[in-house]
Design a protein around this motif. Structure first.
Motif, mmCIF file in Angstrom:
data_model
loop_
_atom_site.group_PDB
_atom_site.id
_atom_site.type_symbol
_atom_site.label_atom_id
_atom_site.label_comp_id
_atom_site.label_asym_id
_atom_site.label_seq_id
_atom_site.Cartn_x
_atom_site.Cartn_y
_atom_site.Cartn_z
ATOM 1 N N UNK A 270 0.933 -1.310 -0.152
ATOM 2 C CA UNK A 270 -0.158 -0.066 0.084
ATOM 3 C C UNK A 270 0.706 1.173 0.005
ATOM 4 N N UNK A 271 2.167 1.206 -0.233
ATOM 5 C CA UNK A 271 2.962 2.297 0.082
ATOM 6 C C UNK A 271 3.853 2.353 -1.522
ATOM 7 N N UNK A 272 3.926 3.806 -2.000
ATOM 8 C CA UNK A 272 4.478 4.202 -2.971
ATOM 9 C C UNK A 272 5.594 4.836 -2.565
ATOM 10 N N UNK A 273 6.768 4.068 -2.763
ATOM 11 C CA UNK A 273 8.039 4.585 -2.255
ATOM 12 C C UNK A 273 8.787 5.575 -3.286
ATOM 13 N N UNK A 274 9.502 6.241 -2.888
ATOM 14 C CA UNK A 274 10.221 7.241 -3.716
ATOM 15 C C UNK A 274 11.835 7.411 -3.266
ATOM 16 N N UNK A 275 12.735 7.162 -3.902
ATOM 17 C CA UNK A 275 13.950 7.642 -3.440
ATOM 18 C C UNK A 275 14.638 8.526 -4.295
ATOM 19 N N UNK A 276 15.309 9.481 -3.645
ATOM 20 C CA UNK A 276 15.965 10.792 -4.342
ATOM 21 C C UNK A 276 17.415 10.522 -4.695
ATOM 22 N N UNK A 277 17.790 11.038 -5.765
ATOM 23 C CA UNK A 277 19.098 10.885 -6.276
ATOM 24 C C UNK A 277 19.485 12.332 -6.649
ATOM 25 N N UNK A 278 21.030 12.698 -6.717
ATOM 26 C CA UNK A 278 21.081 13.794 -7.275
ATOM 27 C C UNK A 278 20.860 13.972 -8.897
ATOM 28 N N UNK A 279 20.475 15.131 -9.395
ATOM 29 C CA UNK A 279 20.188 15.111 -10.790
ATOM 30 C C UNK A 279 21.338 15.033 -11.862
ATOM 31 N N UNK A 280 22.615 15.348 -11.464
ATOM 32 C CA UNK A 280 23.821 14.990 -12.024
ATOM 33 C C UNK A 280 24.170 13.605 -12.117
ATOM 34 N N UNK B 4 12.089 6.901 -8.834
ATOM 35 C CA UNK B 4 13.470 7.770 -8.631
ATOM 36 C C UNK B 4 12.920 9.126 -8.790
ATOM 37 N N UNK B 5 13.406 10.133 -7.701
ATOM 38 C CA UNK B 5 12.854 11.662 -7.970
ATOM 39 C C UNK B 5 14.520 12.160 -7.850
ATOM 40 N N UNK B 6 14.580 13.234 -8.625
ATOM 41 C CA UNK B 6 15.839 14.163 -8.817
ATOM 42 C C UNK B 6 15.887 15.146 -7.752
ATOM 43 N N UNK B 7 16.524 15.178 -6.924
ATOM 44 C CA UNK B 7 16.571 15.985 -5.756
ATOM 45 C C UNK B 7 16.449 17.578 -5.997
ATOM 46 N N UNK B 8 16.914 18.249 -6.840
ATOM 47 C CA UNK B 8 16.724 19.632 -6.937
ATOM 48 C C UNK B 8 15.188 19.832 -7.235
#
Length: 576
Positions: free
Chosen positions: A158-168, A193-197
């Motif tokens: 029931x969880x949508x997970x997001x992990x952040x990473x640097x865009x570069x 996967x989400x880009x941090x900025x």
């Protein structure tokens, strides 16, 4: 900004974002029902990390991992530091594997692969993916326990997970994090996967001025400067008429994060006590070393121009090691050093000249300022009057004052809890990824193909196939560096299948129009893997669709006549 609730499509009870940082890591979560009511309200973070330093009330925990000699998980974060310190105090730490600040391994590492290893403090190497997997698994389980403590009964599904990473980061580094998450039982269909900025920009999009007026109205442009522990990520966003964000300048930056200041401070100490003494101190008194680092972290976040001195606690164990190994006191060492007029020792305190402390920031900030200026001088940055500072390093008054001083004609905005902007914004991104509607390509993408040989083609690329004279290694361009790409933009090509398992080489280039994959600046970044059903005969009956507009490249193979979709993916990581 317009209401966004009707755009949610993930169908999950909640979204949880994990920010796996260079120096600190954490998570934030929000019920989907709360997002539908008011997007930025009720985004929760863990608030019980025990930092051990009263002034450092961190809402994140250090990115540290402790494993036993069997490579089994022992602890993560502050608990890992504390347990390792206790073991070192009793000289029982030698068989334990302690890892700290290891995320930078993934930053522009051309040799990154599935078998890349990391060395623990005792020199033992184990696969890096195992280490990242343990860290993600800890944060995942901590979050799930937190949900339940808050009265939210939730199943993993029931969880949508997001992990952040640097865009570069490279495509390989992003894939590495995705595969590490699989070791924590977070699989592709539940992971974004989400880009941090970008994440920070989404949260700050709602920022208002003192009068409650929106700062980021449709049409406004602003530079996002995401300053973390390891990297600085910089991009320019513009608010579209529908409230989504368009990237105008592809993310760029470098290794100019807060750890550069930490390293400069430790080098200052090494200049005074000498390298062998400091190494012995780190080895024998890990607890004191961590405490000194935490105390310095507080100074980084709080020191400003109004303070006459920077006072940092000096561990007695360091002074004792120096006395034993060198036969004199640290006070005498300071008086004989290049810092004699700028550093003083009183009891267990090290008093630094304020200009000396600010000097520790000089190297990363000079690189940062130069890079910001380069971007602002480009035509796409015209009328960009707002600089948005986010990330943990941006909380430093020295960083803020430097940017304000060097860019006096720009409005510098530092949101409250700037260190959590990425984490909270990643939650918003998990609810509605299409809030970022346009991105700009950092590189030119293409594949290697063969075609008829033309006049001017290099002779070394010529070959014959039957009666045809062909040229191999031709760069077939899909998208160009600097090209704006919408979230759902796709590129299709007919594909000649050769059996069931097909591999197509994927290249990236810093040039806008490379001719051959052998050109300077072209590099092989991975392969397209296309598995065709055995019922399909080889031939040009396969259409390959590639999406370049998201945070990761997406590929789909479809049989033209039947519409059947076959398994296809990008593989940017070699096994060795």
């Amino acid at each position: 900004m317009e209401k966004m609730g009707e755009q949610v499509t993930h169908g999950k009870l909640l979204v949880c974002a994990i920010d796996f940082g260079t120096t600190f890591s954490g998570y934030a979560f929000q019920l989907t029902a709360d997002f539908l009511k008011e997007p930025t309200k009720n985004i929760h973070t863990n608030q019980v990390w025990n930092a051990g330093v009263a002034a450092l009330m961190s809402l994140k925990t250090p990115t540290c991992l402790l494993l036993d000699k069997e490579k089994e998980f022992v602890a993560f974060g502050y608990d890992a530091e504390t347990q390792y310190s206790d073991l070192a105090l009793d000289d029982l730490h030698h068989d334990y594997l302690f890892f700290r600040r290891f995320k930078m391994l993934l930053h522009r590492n051309p040799g990154l692969n599935r078998d890349t290893k990391l060395a623990a403090s005792n020199g033992v190497e184990i696969p890096a993916k195992t280490i990242f997997g343990h860290g993600i698994n800890f944060l995942k389980n901590h979050a799930l326990e937190n949900f339940r403590r808050c009265g939210t009964e939730v199943e993993d599904s029931e969880v949508q997970w997001v992990i952040t990473v640097p865009a570069i980061w490279t495509d390989a580094a992003k894939q590495f994090m995705r595969e590490a998450a699989q070791k924590a039982d977070i699989f592709n269909d539940q992971l974004i996967i989400a880009l941090e900025p970008e994440a920070a920009s989404l949260l700050c999009r709602y920022t208002s001025d003192a009068s409650g007026n929106e700062l980021f109205k449709p049409g406004s442009k602003y530079m996002v400067i995401d300053l973390g522990g390891g990297t600085a990520d910089i991009t320019i966003h513009q608010v579209a008429d529908d409230g989504t964000l368009k990237e105008l300048h592809s993310a760029s930056g470098g290794a100019w994060g807060g750890i550069k200041v930490d390293q400069a401070f430790e080098q200052l100490l090494i200049d005074i006590v000498e390298e062998d003494v400091f190494a012995e101190f780190q080895k024998k008194n890990a607890c004191d070393h961590f405490d000194m680092g935490r105390d310095f972290e507080v100074k980084k976040r709080t020191f400003n121009d109004k303070m006459k001195h920077a006072v940092i606690k000096l561990p007695s164990s360091l002074m004792e090691h120096y006395k034993t190994m060198k036969g004199r006191t640290i006070k005498e060492a300071i008086e004989a050093s290049m810092y004699a007029d700028r550093v003083a020792q009183t009891a267990d305190k090290l008093k630094m000249d304020p200009d000396l402390l600010k000097g520790l920031f000089r190297d990363p900030l000079e690189h940062l300022v130069e890079h910001i200026r380069e971007i602002l001088n480009q035509p796409v940055a015209a009328d960009t009057n707002i600089l948005l500072l986010v990330g943990g390093f941006s909380e430093s008054p020295i960083v803020q004052e430097t940017i304000k001083t060097r860019f006096p004609n720009h409005k510098v905005i530092v949101p409250q809890d700037a260190g959590l902007a990425v984490l909270k914004g990643a939650v918003l991104y998990g609810h509605r990824p299409k809030l970022i509607s346009v991105r700009v390509n950092q590189v030119t993408y293409g594949i290697a193909i063969s075609r008829l040989f033309k006049t001017g083609d290099p002779d070394e690329l010529k070959f014959t196939s039957g009666s045809a004279v062909l040229c191999r290694d031709v760069f077939h361009k899909f998208v160009e560096k600097g090209q704006p790409i919408k979230e759902d933009d796709e590129h299709s090509m007919p594909f000649s299948a050769k059996g069931q398992n097909n591999r197509v080489r994927v290249y990236a280039s810093n040039s806008n129009n490379p001719k051959y994959v052998t050109d300077d600046g072209c590099r092989l970044i991975g392969e397209m893997m296309i598995n065709i059903s055995s019922e399909i005969t080889s031939g040009n009956n396969i259409q390959v669709k590639i999406e370049f507009g998201g945070t990761e490249l997406v590929i789909e193979a479809r049989e033209i006549n039947t519409g059947d979709v076959f398994r296809a993916r990008f593989d940017f990581l070699s096994d060795k």
